[in-house]
Scaffold this motif. Structure first.
Motif, mmCIF file in Angstrom:
data_model
loop_
_atom_site.group_PDB
_atom_site.id
_atom_site.type_symbol
_atom_site.label_atom_id
_atom_site.label_comp_id
_atom_site.label_asym_id
_atom_site.label_seq_id
_atom_site.Cartn_x
_atom_site.Cartn_y
_atom_site.Cartn_z
ATOM 1 N N GLY A 438 0.969 -1.108 -0.065
ATOM 2 C CA GLY A 438 0.145 0.398 0.336
ATOM 3 C C GLY A 438 0.796 1.535 0.081
ATOM 4 O O GLY A 438 0.686 2.412 -0.989
ATOM 5 N N ARG A 439 1.758 0.997 0.514
ATOM 6 C CA ARG A 439 2.641 2.231 0.716
ATOM 7 C C ARG A 439 3.342 2.596 -0.524
ATOM 8 O O ARG A 439 3.323 3.969 -1.433
ATOM 9 C CB ARG A 439 4.156 2.093 1.840
ATOM 10 N N ILE A 440 4.149 1.397 -1.530
ATOM 11 C CA ILE A 440 4.984 1.923 -2.371
ATOM 12 C C ILE A 440 3.922 2.002 -3.938
ATOM 13 O O ILE A 440 4.154 2.779 -4.880
ATOM 14 C CB ILE A 440 5.470 0.588 -2.556
ATOM 15 N N CYS A 441 2.448 1.935 -3.685
ATOM 16 C CA CYS A 441 1.409 2.128 -4.825
ATOM 17 C C CYS A 441 0.929 4.046 -4.412
ATOM 18 O O CYS A 441 0.127 3.814 -3.772
ATOM 19 C CB CYS A 441 0.414 0.923 -4.569
ATOM 20 N N THR A 442 0.077 3.796 -5.638
ATOM 21 C CA THR A 442 0.347 4.397 -6.190
ATOM 22 C C THR A 442 -1.037 5.264 -5.549
ATOM 23 O O THR A 442 -2.535 4.170 -5.767
ATOM 24 C CB THR A 442 -0.333 5.347 -7.832
#
Length: 503
Positions: A438-442
């Motif tokens: 979730g953190r790395i996804c836009t």
């Protein structure tokens, strides 16, 4: 309408050359749950509409025979066959002998001519692939195992046909004794309280002994003693599903095979066959076909297998679910031997694929698979040997060296906790993974496609990260005999909490 197309053409010899178009109804086995995906690919690449079979894991489509090369380039199909004829509602007799006699009599009535022309054409295409020879060095036993097994290696190898107990008892190698003397491995207890029993047998070619008693030759001998044209060798493979049949698939294959042998004067051979005739019986649906692939297409691209290497066809289905767009950055944070990113780079070269794993052995195997792919590209056309838009990194899934919001798509096969890791570890791992993904996804546009068999644990983890991931779709699949799920998640607009102060 496609059923009617099967075998309708009835072209006379030479008609194809006179401009009449030879057409074929092709059947394709696909990973269960991804029938719709495969149908979309067929529509897109061949312009043909598909019919999805009630018998899960199969689709049918009509194409002109000249499209065969494109058919073999489909990414979502495991095995291909040409349909000889299809019966939507075949009435089986109650009495076993009568039912089997009907199947025998069917052989003479089937429109074999065009499907056999398609099979010949398919063979001439295959001969152009010089590398074929290498594959055939595999022993038939190991080949069998790979054709239907979703994953290679590991003691709990299972056949992947959707909830099937496929007994791949290659009978007929020992013609003496009845085929029922040995219990084939993995057969469901016949009529044992299951509402639907399934089995899959190869022909016991009634009496191979009779067929070959005259000549002392073994399989592999091209010419017959009299020196006339080569006699084709064949086998019949029967897949049967349903609880209303009075016979086993082994008996159906044996008797149908006996009739095929008589009709064509071919010779039965279980391991070194030229033609594989398929008899698929699913309740009252009967499809007779001729195999066009000797080794499942899902084994492409991967040369170095790990304990849980994912089928390339399943990897393709997963990637297609998230609809990659040019310039998307696609990450597989638990890539194993690299099946997903390799498939991705081959089919979506306008995206950038990043693969990683915490296991150095997996990273090494994935790197080897990428090198093989590069070598293959070079050998095709050395003047324009292109690289692949794919990098592989060893990393920690819970601390990815990627910026917050920098990734468009995450696609991965999560540890099932069977061959790798454990169910207990998954309870901590899954929520941590979902948070980091979730953190790395836009936010807002990011999506994730995740495969897991540990559904209970996944549901719990997802409920904990509901603020950043929403479940959009679930596809039920069969992986090596295990009932698994592919989840399509969409990233909410919610900002993910930063992991570390310096990001």
């Amino acid at each position: 309408a496609m059923a009617e197309a099967a075998g309708d053409a009835g072209l006379g010899p030479g008609a194809a050359q006179e401009g009449a178009e030879l057409s074929a109804v092709i059947g394709a086995t696909v990973p269960t749950g991804f029938e719709q995906t495969a149908a979309e690919e067929v529509q897109e690449k061949l312009g043909s509409a598909s019919r999805i079979s009630r018998d899960r894991g199969k689709i049918y489509f009509a194409v002109p025979a000249r499209s065969l090369p494109q058919v073999h380039r489909l990414r979502s199909v495991d095995n291909l066959f040409v349909v000889v004829e299809e019966f939507k509602d075949y009435q089986f007799k109650e009495n076993k002998e009568d039912a089997l006699k009907d199947l025998e009599d069917l052989v003479k009535k089937l429109p074999w001519t065009d499907p056999l022309k398609v099979w010949e054409l398919n063979n001439s295409l295959k001969k152009k692939k010089t590398k074929r020879k290498k594959h055939n060095l595999q022993s038939p036993a190991s080949k069998e195992k790979l054709t239907d097994g979703g994953e290679e290696g590991g003691a709990d190898q299972k056949d992947t046909n959707d909830q099937e107990d496929c007994a791949q008892n290659v009978a007929g190698v020992e013609p003496t004794g009845s085929q029922d003397t040995e219990k084939p491995r993995g057969v469901a207890p016949q009529n044992g309280g299951e509402e639907e029993e399934e089995d899959n047998e190869q022909l016991d070619a009634r009496d191979e002994a009779q067929a070959s008693s005259g000549s002392g030759t073994k399989a592999g001998d091209g010419q017959t003693a009299e020196g006339e044209a080569k006699v084709l060798k064949f086998r019949v493979t029967c897949n049967r599903a349903g609880d209303k049949h009075s016979f086993t698939s082994n008996e159906a294959a044996r008797d149908f095979g006996g009739a095929v042998q008589e009709h064509f004067q071919w010779k039965a051979d279980m391991t070194n066959f030229d033609v594989e005739v398929l008899l698929n019986i699913h309740n009252n649906e009967v499809v007779v076909g001729i195999a066009l692939t000797e080794e499942s297409l899902h084994r492409r691209n991967i040369t170095h297998f790990g304990p849980t290497t994912l089928r390339s066809t399943l990897a393709y289905g997963m990637l297609r679910l998230c609809d990659p767009q040019p310039t998307d950055i696609i990450v597989d944070p638990m890539c194993g031997t690299g099946a997903i990113p390799i498939e991705g780079a081959a089919e979506w070269p306008c995206c950038y694929h990043i693969a990683g794993d915490n296991n150095p052995q997996a990273v090494k195997r994935a790197a080897n698979n990428i090198c093989s792919l590069l070598r293959k590209n070079e050998s095709k056309d050395s003047s324009t040997a292109l690289g692949v838009p794919l990098d592989i990194i060893q990393w920690d899934i819970c601390n990815l060296p990627l910026r917050t919001g920098s990734v468009d798509i995450v696609v991965t096969d999560m540890p099932f906790g069977k061959r790798i890791g454990s169910k207990k570890k998954n309870w901590d791992l899954y929520p941590a993974c979902l948070m980091e993904m979730g953190r790395i996804c836009t936010p807002g546009t990011g999506r994730a496609v995740l495969l897991t068999q540990d559904k209970k644990c996944f549901a719990k983890a997802l409920s904990r990260v509901g603020h950043i991931w929403r479940r959009a779709q679930t596809v039920w699949v069969n992986v090596g005999g295990l009932h698994a799920a592919v989840y399509l998640l969409r990233r909410t607009w919610e900002t993910a909490e930063e992991r570390r102060s310096f990001w």
